[in-house]
Write a protein that holds these residues in place. Structure first.
Motif, mmCIF file in Angstrom:
data_model
loop_
_atom_site.group_PDB
_atom_site.id
_atom_site.type_symbol
_atom_site.label_atom_id
_atom_site.label_comp_id
_atom_site.label_asym_id
_atom_site.label_seq_id
_atom_site.Cartn_x
_atom_site.Cartn_y
_atom_site.Cartn_z
ATOM 1 N N THR A 88 6.622 -23.065 5.823
ATOM 2 C CA THR A 88 7.017 -22.900 7.221
ATOM 3 C C THR A 88 6.728 -24.162 8.019
ATOM 4 N N VAL A 89 5.515 -24.701 7.851
ATOM 5 C CA VAL A 89 5.137 -25.935 8.551
ATOM 6 C C VAL A 89 6.034 -27.084 8.111
ATOM 7 N N GLU A 90 6.259 -27.178 6.790
ATOM 8 C CA GLU A 90 7.125 -28.240 6.258
ATOM 9 C C GLU A 90 8.529 -28.150 6.854
ATOM 10 N N ASN A 91 9.078 -26.937 6.859
ATOM 11 C CA ASN A 91 10.441 -26.749 7.372
ATOM 12 C C ASN A 91 10.554 -27.118 8.843
ATOM 13 N N HIS A 92 9.517 -26.777 9.632
ATOM 14 C CA HIS A 92 9.541 -27.106 11.058
ATOM 15 C C HIS A 92 9.563 -28.617 11.272
ATOM 16 N N LEU A 93 8.744 -29.338 10.510
ATOM 17 C CA LEU A 93 8.663 -30.790 10.690
ATOM 18 C C LEU A 93 9.926 -31.486 10.195
ATOM 19 N N VAL A 94 10.427 -31.037 9.058
ATOM 20 C CA VAL A 94 11.672 -31.616 8.527
ATOM 21 C C VAL A 94 12.828 -31.342 9.488
ATOM 22 N N SER A 95 12.859 -30.115 10.010
ATOM 23 C CA SER A 95 13.906 -29.746 10.957
ATOM 24 C C SER A 95 13.838 -30.596 12.219
ATOM 25 N N ALA A 96 12.630 -30.924 12.653
ATOM 26 C CA ALA A 96 12.464 -31.744 13.856
ATOM 27 C C ALA A 96 13.146 -33.093 13.686
ATOM 28 N N ILE A 97 12.984 -33.692 12.517
ATOM 29 C CA ILE A 97 13.614 -34.990 12.247
ATOM 30 C C ILE A 97 15.126 -34.838 12.111
ATOM 31 N N GLN A 98 15.549 -33.825 11.374
ATOM 32 C CA GLN A 98 16.983 -33.638 11.137
ATOM 33 C C GLN A 98 17.740 -33.352 12.426
ATOM 34 N N GLU A 99 17.183 -32.484 13.269
ATOM 35 C CA GLU A 99 17.859 -32.123 14.514
ATOM 36 C C GLU A 99 17.884 -33.296 15.492
ATOM 37 N N THR A 100 16.819 -34.088 15.518
ATOM 38 C CA THR A 100 16.794 -35.264 16.385
ATOM 39 C C THR A 100 17.782 -36.310 15.891
ATOM 40 N N SER A 101 17.881 -36.430 14.563
ATOM 41 C CA SER A 101 18.820 -37.395 13.974
ATOM 42 C C SER A 101 20.265 -37.063 14.363
ATOM 43 N N LEU A 224 3.738 -21.264 25.097
ATOM 44 C CA LEU A 224 2.583 -21.035 24.240
ATOM 45 C C LEU A 224 2.476 -22.012 23.080
ATOM 46 N N ASN A 225 3.437 -22.922 22.939
ATOM 47 C CA ASN A 225 3.300 -23.921 21.872
ATOM 48 C C ASN A 225 3.418 -25.327 22.440
ATOM 49 N N GLY A 226 3.003 -25.481 23.709
ATOM 50 C CA GLY A 226 3.011 -26.805 24.316
ATOM 51 C C GLY A 226 2.176 -27.766 23.493
ATOM 52 N N GLY A 227 2.664 -28.999 23.348
ATOM 53 C CA GLY A 227 1.944 -29.979 22.545
ATOM 54 C C GLY A 227 2.085 -29.754 21.054
ATOM 55 N N SER A 228 3.101 -28.993 20.656
ATOM 56 C CA SER A 228 3.290 -28.700 19.234
ATOM 57 C C SER A 228 3.598 -29.973 18.461
ATOM 58 N N LEU A 229 3.206 -29.991 17.184
ATOM 59 C CA LEU A 229 3.427 -31.160 16.349
ATOM 60 C C LEU A 229 4.915 -31.413 16.131
ATOM 61 N N THR A 230 5.719 -30.341 16.074
ATOM 62 C CA THR A 230 7.159 -30.534 15.868
ATOM 63 C C THR A 230 7.772 -31.301 17.043
ATOM 64 N N GLY A 231 7.347 -30.980 18.257
ATOM 65 C CA GLY A 231 7.852 -31.708 19.410
ATOM 66 C C GLY A 231 7.451 -33.169 19.351
ATOM 67 N N LYS A 232 6.227 -33.428 18.928
ATOM 68 C CA LYS A 232 5.738 -34.804 18.830
ATOM 69 C C LYS A 232 6.490 -35.572 17.747
ATOM 70 N N VAL A 233 6.756 -34.912 16.617
ATOM 71 C CA VAL A 233 7.516 -35.553 15.532
ATOM 72 C C VAL A 233 8.911 -35.939 16.017
ATOM 73 N N GLN A 235 9.745 -36.669 19.063
ATOM 74 C CA GLN A 235 9.582 -37.821 19.952
ATOM 75 C C GLN A 235 9.347 -39.104 19.157
ATOM 76 N N ILE A 236 8.491 -39.025 18.144
ATOM 77 C CA ILE A 236 8.158 -40.216 17.354
ATOM 78 C C ILE A 236 9.374 -40.716 16.578
ATOM 79 N N PHE A 237 10.184 -39.783 16.077
ATOM 80 C CA PHE A 237 11.397 -40.181 15.353
ATOM 81 C C PHE A 237 12.361 -40.901 16.301
ATOM 82 N N ALA A 238 12.567 -40.343 17.498
ATOM 83 C CA ALA A 238 13.440 -40.983 18.486
ATOM 84 C C ALA A 238 12.899 -42.346 18.888
ATOM 85 N N MET A 239 11.580 -42.423 19.058
ATOM 86 C CA MET A 239 10.918 -43.676 19.402
ATOM 87 C C MET A 239 11.142 -44.734 18.317
#
Length: 270
Positions: A88-101, A224-233, A235-239
């Motif tokens: 679940t954690v892996e999918n969220h982080l991978v999805s964060a990059i894919q959706e931002t891309s 309730l998930n402010g500051g989540s790692l997926t949001g940060k990922v 941002q970092i990918f876009a950066m």
């Protein structure tokens, strides 16, 4: 009782105007979490009092109380899954990059890179978790040989914005695009004709509207998930997309710069 169950149970007791609010809440679901009371008023064409009465008839003290309940329900559903928590954690982080891309726009990266290249001074604004990303960006710039200053304190953001000129650049992080402190500081900078790059989810958000160019992220941040790692990922990918584009476009000798940085800190290890 969930908020949807509460609406269903009390629906027939609502006035015609209150039913408009109920219908809007049901159809919008968790999107309501990103909307203000003003947004609801515009969408339903009712007054503040109607929205408050609607919430109270459902057993809530007001609109904010209703939003918290919607957020709690969404948070609970996100945690109740049969998938392994590791996957679940892996999918969220991978999805964060894919959706931002998917949202990456090379024409916008080109404009933003040009603003970076032309800037006399570069400031990076962010508060909370976005403030941490701002510091990450300062470090990433430095390793490429470019000095920028991350400012995460709202008071210092306002003071620096007041002294910025048309030759300066501010890069602002805000997932929602509605962070009040960032908006206030950028409004001051805008009056000074300072160039602004916004990194945010929403191109029509108040903060995005102040930007000369908007680099989009893709991960929504709920109450309730402010500051989540997926949001940060996201941002970092876009950066990293932006800085990499800048380095390649303007011939930055990244290897040479990184060697200089590495030599400066090589003796810092025990």
């Amino acid at each position: 009782m969930s908020y949807l169950d509460a609406i269903h149970a009390h629906y027939e007791e609502l006035t015609k105007s209150e039913k408009k609010v109920a219908d809007f809440i049901v159809s919008s679901g968790e999107k309501v979490l990103h909307q203000t009371l003003l947004d609801i008023k515009k969408a339903t064409m009712v007054g503040d009092a109607t929205i408050v009465r609607f919430c109270q008839k459902l057993g809530y003290s007001g609109f904010s109380d209703l939003k918290i309940d919607i957020a709690k329900e969404g948070f609970h559903h996100s945690k109740t899954t049969n998938t392994s928590f590791i996957n679940t954690v892996e999918n969220h982080l991978v999805s964060a990059i894919q959706e931002t891309s998917k949202l990456a726009d090379e024409s916008k990266l080109e404009i933003a890179a040009a603003l970076i290249n032309q800037a006399k001074h570069i400031y990076i604004f962010g508060v909370g978790s976005s403030g941490i990303t701002a510091v990450d960006m300062e470090s990433r710039f430095l390793r490429g040989g470019l000095q920028a200053r991350a400012i995460t304190d709202p008071h210092y953001q306002a003071m620096n914005a007041s002294l910025c000129t048309e030759n300066d650049l501010i890069i602002a992080f805000s997932l929602t695009g509605k962070t009040q402190d960032i908006y206030d500081a950028l409004s001051v900078a805008k009056e000074n004709k300072t160039k602004i790059i916004v990194i945010s989810n929403y191109i029509l958000s108040p903060i995005a509207q102040l930007g000369d160019v908007v680099i989009q992220t893709a991960i929504e941040e709920y109450l309730l998930n402010g500051g989540s790692l997926t949001g940060k990922v996201s941002q970092i990918f876009a950066m990293d997309l932006l800085i990499t584009y800048y380095e390649k476009t303007y011939g930055v000798d990244e290897l040479n710069m990184r060697e200089k940085i590495a030599r400066s800190i090589i003796n810092k290890q025990i």
